[in-house]
Motif scaffolding. Structure first.
Motif, PDB file in Angstrom:
ATOM      1  N   GLY A 116       0.868  -1.220   0.218  1.00 50.44           N
ATOM      2  CA  GLY A 116      -0.002   0.059   0.036  1.00 50.44           C
ATOM      3  C   GLY A 116       0.726   1.215  -0.127  1.00 50.44           C
ATOM      4  O   GLY A 116       0.527   2.210  -0.803  1.00 50.44           O
ATOM      5  N   PHE A 117       1.824   1.278   0.690  1.00 47.29           N
ATOM      6  CA  PHE A 117       2.872   2.275   0.897  1.00 47.29           C
ATOM      7  C   PHE A 117       3.461   2.783  -0.496  1.00 47.29           C
ATOM      8  O   PHE A 117       3.543   3.883  -0.916  1.00 47.29           O
ATOM      9  CB  PHE A 117       3.909   2.081   1.969  1.00 47.29           C
ATOM     10  CG  PHE A 117       5.052   3.458   1.851  1.00 47.29           C
ATOM     11  CD1 PHE A 117       4.785   4.364   2.679  1.00 47.29           C
ATOM     12  CD2 PHE A 117       6.147   3.160   1.119  1.00 47.29           C
ATOM     13  CE1 PHE A 117       5.887   5.546   2.808  1.00 47.29           C
ATOM     14  CE2 PHE A 117       7.158   4.119   1.345  1.00 47.29           C
ATOM     15  CZ  PHE A 117       7.011   5.129   2.026  1.00 47.29           C
ATOM     16  N   PHE A 118       4.018   1.640  -1.403  1.00 44.01           N
ATOM     17  CA  PHE A 118       4.579   1.856  -2.380  1.00 44.01           C
ATOM     18  C   PHE A 118       3.723   2.299  -3.518  1.00 44.01           C
ATOM     19  O   PHE A 118       4.014   2.866  -4.546  1.00 44.01           O
ATOM     20  CB  PHE A 118       5.541   0.638  -2.613  1.00 44.01           C
ATOM     21  CG  PHE A 118       6.784   0.673  -2.077  1.00 44.01           C
ATOM     22  CD1 PHE A 118       7.848   1.620  -2.324  1.00 44.01           C
ATOM     23  CD2 PHE A 118       7.120  -0.187  -1.046  1.00 44.01           C
ATOM     24  CE1 PHE A 118       8.884   1.582  -1.637  1.00 44.01           C
ATOM     25  CE2 PHE A 118       8.316  -0.271  -0.163  1.00 44.01           C
ATOM     26  CZ  PHE A 118       9.263   0.640  -0.438  1.00 44.01           C
ATOM     27  N   SER A 119       2.526   1.760  -3.413  1.00 40.44           N
ATOM     28  CA  SER A 119       1.540   1.920  -4.499  1.00 40.44           C
ATOM     29  C   SER A 119       1.215   3.416  -4.609  1.00 40.44           C
ATOM     30  O   SER A 119       0.824   4.186  -5.133  1.00 40.44           O
ATOM     31  CB  SER A 119      -0.009   1.180  -4.259  1.00 40.44           C
ATOM     32  OG  SER A 119       0.447  -0.275  -4.469  1.00 40.44           O
ATOM     33  N   THR A 120       0.817   3.914  -3.229  1.00 40.79           N
ATOM     34  CA  THR A 120       0.723   5.352  -2.845  1.00 40.79           C
ATOM     35  C   THR A 120       1.961   6.218  -3.371  1.00 40.79           C
ATOM     36  O   THR A 120       1.782   7.255  -4.174  1.00 40.79           O
ATOM     37  CB  THR A 120       0.330   5.622  -1.369  1.00 40.79           C
ATOM     38  OG1 THR A 120      -0.810   4.976  -0.993  1.00 40.79           O
ATOM     39  CG2 THR A 120       0.042   7.240  -1.339  1.00 40.79           C
ATOM     40  N   LEU A 121       3.065   5.950  -3.049  1.00 35.89           N
ATOM     41  CA  LEU A 121       4.325   6.743  -3.545  1.00 35.89           C
ATOM     42  C   LEU A 121       4.360   6.767  -5.125  1.00 35.89           C
ATOM     43  O   LEU A 121       4.524   7.840  -5.770  1.00 35.89           O
ATOM     44  CB  LEU A 121       5.461   5.768  -3.131  1.00 35.89           C
ATOM     45  CG  LEU A 121       6.759   6.633  -3.010  1.00 35.89           C
ATOM     46  CD1 LEU A 121       6.580   7.774  -2.098  1.00 35.89           C
ATOM     47  CD2 LEU A 121       7.769   5.624  -2.692  1.00 35.89           C
ATOM     48  N   HIS A 122       3.884   5.657  -5.645  1.00 29.47           N
ATOM     49  CA  HIS A 122       3.708   5.727  -7.228  1.00 29.47           C
ATOM     50  C   HIS A 122       2.391   6.126  -7.844  1.00 29.47           C
ATOM     51  O   HIS A 122       2.382   6.098  -9.063  1.00 29.47           O
ATOM     52  CB  HIS A 122       4.003   4.349  -7.645  1.00 29.47           C
ATOM     53  CG  HIS A 122       5.527   4.021  -7.745  1.00 29.47           C
ATOM     54  ND1 HIS A 122       6.420   4.350  -8.521  1.00 29.47           N
ATOM     55  CD2 HIS A 122       6.187   2.963  -7.143  1.00 29.47           C
ATOM     56  CE1 HIS A 122       7.734   4.005  -8.201  1.00 29.47           C
ATOM     57  NE2 HIS A 122       7.454   3.091  -7.189  1.00 29.47           N
ATOM     58  N   ASN A 123       1.549   6.806  -6.930  1.00 30.41           N
ATOM     59  CA  ASN A 123       0.243   7.186  -7.390  1.00 30.41           C
ATOM     60  C   ASN A 123      -0.779   6.021  -8.102  1.00 30.41           C
ATOM     61  O   ASN A 123      -1.176   6.444  -9.001  1.00 30.41           O
ATOM     62  CB  ASN A 123       0.334   8.444  -8.359  1.00 30.41           C
ATOM     63  CG  ASN A 123       1.279   9.660  -7.632  1.00 30.41           C
ATOM     64  OD1 ASN A 123       0.753   9.970  -6.314  1.00 30.41           O
ATOM     65  ND2 ASN A 123       2.228  10.077  -8.237  1.00 30.41           N
ATOM     66  N   VAL A 124      -0.686   4.946  -7.674  1.00 35.42           N
ATOM     67  CA  VAL A 124      -1.555   3.893  -8.345  1.00 35.42           C
ATOM     68  C   VAL A 124      -2.750   4.260  -7.631  1.00 35.42           C
ATOM     69  O   VAL A 124      -3.017   4.040  -6.564  1.00 35.42           O
ATOM     70  CB  VAL A 124      -1.051   2.585  -7.886  1.00 35.42           C
ATOM     71  CG1 VAL A 124      -1.813   1.417  -8.599  1.00 35.42           C
ATOM     72  CG2 VAL A 124       0.506   2.443  -8.504  1.00 35.42           C
ATOM     73  N   PRO A 125      -3.805   4.273  -8.467  1.00 34.13           N
ATOM     74  CA  PRO A 125      -5.223   4.149  -8.010  1.00 34.13           C
ATOM     75  C   PRO A 125      -5.568   3.345  -6.937  1.00 34.13           C
ATOM     76  O   PRO A 125      -5.201   2.038  -7.286  1.00 34.13           O
ATOM     77  CB  PRO A 125      -6.310   4.220  -9.194  1.00 34.13           C
ATOM     78  CG  PRO A 125      -5.287   4.825 -10.238  1.00 34.13           C
ATOM     79  CD  PRO A 125      -3.978   4.257 -10.109  1.00 34.13           C
ATOM     80  N   PRO A 126      -6.349   3.302  -5.890  1.00 33.56           N
ATOM     81  CA  PRO A 126      -6.607   2.301  -4.839  1.00 33.56           C
ATOM     82  C   PRO A 126      -6.927   0.995  -5.359  1.00 33.56           C
ATOM     83  O   PRO A 126      -6.628  -0.138  -4.967  1.00 33.56           O
ATOM     84  CB  PRO A 126      -7.507   3.156  -3.726  1.00 33.56           C
ATOM     85  CG  PRO A 126      -7.100   4.244  -3.733  1.00 33.56           C
ATOM     86  CD  PRO A 126      -6.706   4.670  -5.365  1.00 33.56           C
ATOM     87  N   ALA A 127      -8.160   1.196  -6.426  1.00 30.40           N
ATOM     88  CA  ALA A 127      -8.616  -0.013  -6.872  1.00 30.40           C
ATOM     89  C   ALA A 127      -7.775  -0.959  -7.663  1.00 30.40           C
ATOM     90  O   ALA A 127      -7.849  -2.064  -7.604  1.00 30.40           O
ATOM     91  CB  ALA A 127      -9.969   0.189  -7.614  1.00 30.40           C
ATOM     92  N   ILE A 128      -6.933  -0.150  -8.473  1.00 27.09           N
ATOM     93  CA  ILE A 128      -6.007  -0.968  -9.346  1.00 27.09           C
ATOM     94  C   ILE A 128      -4.948  -1.486  -8.467  1.00 27.09           C
ATOM     95  O   ILE A 128      -4.507  -2.981  -8.813  1.00 27.09           O
ATOM     96  CB  ILE A 128      -5.194  -0.116 -10.278  1.00 27.09           C
ATOM     97  CG1 ILE A 128      -6.541   0.475 -11.409  1.00 27.09           C
ATOM     98  CG2 ILE A 128      -3.888  -0.594 -11.043  1.00 27.09           C
ATOM     99  CD1 ILE A 128      -5.878   1.503 -12.362  1.00 27.09           C
ATOM    100  N   ALA A 129      -4.568  -0.669  -7.435  1.00 24.35           N
ATOM    101  CA  ALA A 129      -3.516  -1.260  -6.491  1.00 24.35           C
ATOM    102  C   ALA A 129      -3.983  -2.620  -5.828  1.00 24.35           C
ATOM    103  O   ALA A 129      -3.380  -3.616  -5.503  1.00 24.35           O
ATOM    104  CB  ALA A 129      -3.180  -0.372  -5.511  1.00 24.35           C
ATOM    105  N   ALA A 130      -5.302  -2.459  -5.308  1.00 22.95           N
ATOM    106  CA  ALA A 130      -5.675  -3.799  -4.705  1.00 22.95           C
ATOM    107  C   ALA A 130      -5.871  -5.037  -5.638  1.00 22.95           C
ATOM    108  O   ALA A 130      -5.701  -6.005  -5.277  1.00 22.95           O
ATOM    109  CB  ALA A 130      -7.336  -3.474  -4.071  1.00 22.95           C
ATOM    110  N   GLN A 131      -6.240  -4.829  -6.761  1.00 20.36           N
ATOM    111  CA  GLN A 131      -6.274  -5.998  -7.767  1.00 20.36           C
ATOM    112  C   GLN A 131      -4.788  -6.399  -8.124  1.00 20.36           C
ATOM    113  O   GLN A 131      -4.664  -7.659  -8.226  1.00 20.36           O
ATOM    114  CB  GLN A 131      -7.042  -5.258  -9.227  1.00 20.36           C
ATOM    115  CG  GLN A 131      -8.348  -5.007  -9.123  1.00 20.36           C
ATOM    116  CD  GLN A 131      -8.976  -4.289 -10.235  1.00 20.36           C
ATOM    117  OE1 GLN A 131      -8.085  -4.193 -11.307  1.00 20.36           O
ATOM    118  NE2 GLN A 131     -10.223  -4.087 -10.448  1.00 20.36           N
TER     119      GLN A 131
END
Length: 261
Positions: A116-131
């Motif tokens: 979750g931390f690195f997904s946020t760092l790379h501006n990955v949308p939450p829904a895409i990050a979860a998938q």
């Protein structure tokens, strides 16, 4: 870039490091400067696995760290996916995933938190990050350990978690420094099979290794680096020219060593 298929192009990369007085004594070095990379050129194409092959201390890790913008070259330039490592480092980092065993994950955090931390760092949308997390955690068997602190994971699970975290933003270029270093046979196989899958998905992978069988199995093209210099580059057929790759490597190493002496 001269070739429209070229995704990584390095020209004249140089990097030196200052040695402490203690390091000079230990290594019996003649001066305070160590040349890690010496006017190195490198070219990797889209959708291929490029292997940087060389002995320990050859400069492989330094080259990869410069490409990943973790350190700056003293001289030379490189472009990744059209972006300059010198002028556009943030754009390079957005296009690249980087994994090295020398960069450790913090023991206190869990794989779930870190994803979750690195997904946020790379501006990955939450829904895409979860998938993406569900798919990668399942693929590497991390889902059962998602809430386990990194410090309590096995070496193989830590490596798989590190691999997954380097892919949170679905990068087009993936740079791996010794991806199977320290892994057991089963975990190493899982990692190498996935690298082949990434290539088949159109990803471009640059990896360093000193393992000849790994280079022969994975690499579409390779470069042999000795004493910070690129001494041979091309496909396995071009580099080996019908000979055993290990034999060719040792011939090149002997010639480079004699030249330095």
């Amino acid at each position: 870039m001269a070739n429209p298929q070229t995704i990584v192009q390095a020209k004249g990369l140089c990097k030196t490091f200052k040695l402490s007085a203690k390091q000079q004594r230990i290594e019996n070095a003649p001066g305070r400067l160590r040349v890690a990379v010496d006017h190195l050129d490198l070219s990797a194409n889209k959708g291929e696995i490029y292997g940087l092959l060389g002995p320990n201390g050859a400069g492989k890790t330094t080259v990869l760290r410069m490409l990943a913008t973790l350190i700056k070259p003293d001289e030379g330039e490189a472009h990744i996916d059209g972006f300059s490592i010198g002028a556009d480092p943030e754009k390079v980092r957005a296009a690249v995933g980087f994994l090295t065993s020398e960069l450790k994950l913090e023991d206190f955090f869990t794989p779930d938190y870190l994803f979750g931390f690195f997904s946020t760092l790379h501006n990955v949308p939450p829904a895409i990050a979860a998938q993406r997390k569900d798919a990668l955690f399942t693929r590497f068997g991390i889902d059962e350990f998602a809430q386990v602190k990194v410090g309590n994971l096995s070496t193989g699970m830590k490596q798989k978690a590190s691999l997954v975290l380097s892919l949170v933003h679905n990068p087009d270029v993936i740079i791996f420094d010794e991806p199977t270093n320290g892994l057991d046979v089963i975990t190493a196989r899982v990692v190498t099979d996935y690298l082949l899958e990434l290539r088949d998905q159109g990803k471009s992978i640059i990896l360093s290794t000193h393992i000849f069988t790994l280079a022969e199995k994975l690499c579409d093209r390779m470069g042999i680096i000795i004493n910070g210099r690129m001494v041979s580059e091309g496909t396995l057929e071009e580099v080996a020219a019908g000979r055993d790759l290990e034999e060719v490597f040792f011939d090149l190493y002997s010639a480079a060593t004699k030249e330095v002496a």
